[in-house]
Scaffold this motif. Structure first.
Motif, short mmCIF file in Angstrom:
data_model
loop_
_atom_site.label_atom_id
_atom_site.label_comp_id
_atom_site.label_asym_id
_atom_site.label_seq_id
_atom_site.Cartn_x
_atom_site.Cartn_y
_atom_site.Cartn_z
N ASP A 81 41.35 33.04 35.65
CA ASP A 81 41.10 34.32 35.00
C ASP A 81 42.38 35.14 34.80
O ASP A 81 42.41 36.07 34.03
N ARG A 82 43.44 34.78 35.53
CA ARG A 82 44.73 35.46 35.34
C ARG A 82 45.87 34.49 35.66
O ARG A 82 45.67 33.47 36.30
N ALA A 83 47.08 34.88 35.25
CA ALA A 83 48.25 34.04 35.48
C ALA A 83 48.62 34.07 36.96
O ALA A 83 48.52 35.11 37.62
N VAL A 84 49.05 32.92 37.47
CA VAL A 84 49.44 32.81 38.87
C VAL A 84 50.84 32.18 38.89
O VAL A 84 51.05 31.12 38.29
N PRO A 85 51.79 32.82 39.59
CA PRO A 85 53.16 32.29 39.58
C PRO A 85 53.33 31.09 40.51
O PRO A 85 52.54 30.85 41.42
N LEU A 86 54.43 30.38 40.30
CA LEU A 86 54.82 29.23 41.10
C LEU A 86 54.87 29.58 42.58
O LEU A 86 55.30 30.67 42.96
N GLY A 87 54.40 28.68 43.45
CA GLY A 87 54.48 28.87 44.89
C GLY A 87 53.27 29.57 45.50
O GLY A 87 53.11 29.58 46.72
N LYS A 88 52.44 30.18 44.67
CA LYS A 88 51.24 30.85 45.18
C LYS A 88 50.13 29.83 45.42
O LYS A 88 50.15 28.74 44.87
N LYS A 89 49.18 30.21 46.25
CA LYS A 89 48.04 29.35 46.52
C LYS A 89 46.88 29.73 45.61
O LYS A 89 46.61 30.91 45.39
N VAL A 90 46.19 28.71 45.10
CA VAL A 90 44.96 28.92 44.34
C VAL A 90 43.84 28.12 45.00
O VAL A 90 44.08 27.07 45.60
N SER A 91 42.63 28.64 44.90
CA SER A 91 41.45 27.96 45.44
C SER A 91 40.55 27.54 44.29
O SER A 91 40.40 28.27 43.30
N VAL A 92 39.97 26.38 44.44
CA VAL A 92 38.99 25.92 43.46
C VAL A 92 37.67 26.60 43.83
O VAL A 92 37.13 26.40 44.91
N THR A 93 37.17 27.45 42.92
CA THR A 93 35.96 28.22 43.20
C THR A 93 34.71 27.62 42.59
O THR A 93 33.60 28.01 42.96
N GLY A 94 34.86 26.71 41.67
CA GLY A 94 33.71 26.09 41.02
C GLY A 94 34.18 25.13 39.94
O GLY A 94 35.37 24.82 39.84
N HIS A 95 33.22 24.69 39.15
CA HIS A 95 33.57 23.79 38.04
C HIS A 95 32.54 23.93 36.94
O HIS A 95 31.40 24.33 37.17
N GLN A 96 32.98 23.64 35.73
CA GLN A 96 32.11 23.56 34.56
C GLN A 96 32.32 22.18 33.98
O GLN A 96 33.32 21.93 33.32
N GLY A 97 31.41 21.29 34.29
CA GLY A 97 31.61 19.89 33.92
C GLY A 97 32.77 19.36 34.73
O GLY A 97 32.76 19.39 35.95
N MET A 98 33.82 18.90 34.05
CA MET A 98 34.99 18.38 34.75
C MET A 98 36.17 19.36 34.70
O MET A 98 37.29 18.99 35.00
N MET A 99 35.92 20.61 34.30
CA MET A 99 36.97 21.63 34.32
C MET A 99 36.80 22.45 35.60
O MET A 99 35.72 22.97 35.88
N LEU A 100 37.87 22.54 36.36
CA LEU A 100 37.85 23.29 37.61
C LEU A 100 38.13 24.77 37.36
O LEU A 100 39.00 25.11 36.56
N LEU A 101 37.41 25.61 38.04
CA LEU A 101 37.65 27.06 37.97
C LEU A 101 38.46 27.45 39.19
O LEU A 101 38.05 27.16 40.34
N VAL A 102 39.64 28.03 38.97
CA VAL A 102 40.53 28.36 40.07
C VAL A 102 40.81 29.87 40.11
O VAL A 102 40.75 30.54 39.07
N ARG A 103 41.11 30.35 41.30
CA ARG A 103 41.42 31.77 41.50
C ARG A 103 42.54 31.86 42.52
O ARG A 103 42.56 31.10 43.50
N GLU A 104 43.45 32.81 42.29
CA GLU A 104 44.56 33.01 43.24
C GLU A 104 43.99 33.45 44.58
O GLU A 104 43.10 34.29 44.68
N GLN A 105 44.53 32.84 45.63
CA GLN A 105 44.11 33.20 46.97
C GLN A 105 44.88 34.43 47.42
O GLN A 105 46.09 34.52 47.24
N VAL A 106 44.20 35.35 48.00
CA VAL A 106 44.84 36.61 48.41
C VAL A 106 45.11 36.60 49.89
O VAL A 106 44.47 36.03 50.68
#
Length: 149
Positions: A124-149
């Motif tokens: 849903d937003r840009a995440v810079p290099l070195g940050k952690k993202v979590s896989v929150t779900g999927h739509q078919g074979m596309m993963l939905l990711v969100r920056e971990q806070v």
């Protein structure tokens, strides 16, 4: 000529075992109804040996349909139960996984290396290099990711 139109109980037993053998090769349960119908006709013919072959075939046909339908309705739910229902769904297995980014992740759709696979991801937003993202779900074979806070 009458012997050509005579079906004995052992004929039906042979058909029963042929159908069970074919089922063992991977019919998925659909031949079990026909095999059970052959067993029913064999038993019925053993109890009433004067039954003609047309009635035997009608009983076998009706029994095959009814028993196959009953198998499908009763055992379909049992056969589909699994102790690991997500075994072959790799995208859902990744839900909850955290990944450290080795490149910038733009907002929207892009690609991300997770393990040995390059996955399509949506953020849903840009995440810079070195940050952690979590896989929150999927739509078919596309993963939905969100920056971990």
């Amino acid at each position: 000529m009458d012997i050509a139109f005579t079906l004995e109980p052992w004929h039906w037993l042979i058909l029963l075992f042929v159908l069970l053998g074919a089922e063992a090769l991977g019919a998925g349960g659909f031949l079990l109804g026909s095999a059970a119908a052959a067993a029913v006709v064999s038993l019925w013919l053993w109890l009433s040996p004067d039954m003609g072959w047309p009635l035997q075939l009608v009983i076998f046909g009706a029994g095959s349909l009814l028993l196959s339908f009953a198998y499908w309705k009763v055992f379909k739910k049992v056969n589909n139960k699994s102790d690991n229902p997500e075994l072959n769904n790799r995208a859902s297995q990744l839900v909850g996984r955290t990944v450290v980014l080795d490149q910038d992740l733009p907002a929207g759709q892009s690609k991300l290396q997770i393990g040995d696979t390059l996955w399509k991801v949506e953020s849903d937003r840009a995440v810079p290099l070195g940050k952690k993202v979590s896989v929150t779900g999927h739509q078919g074979m596309m993963l939905l990711v969100r920056e971990q806070v």
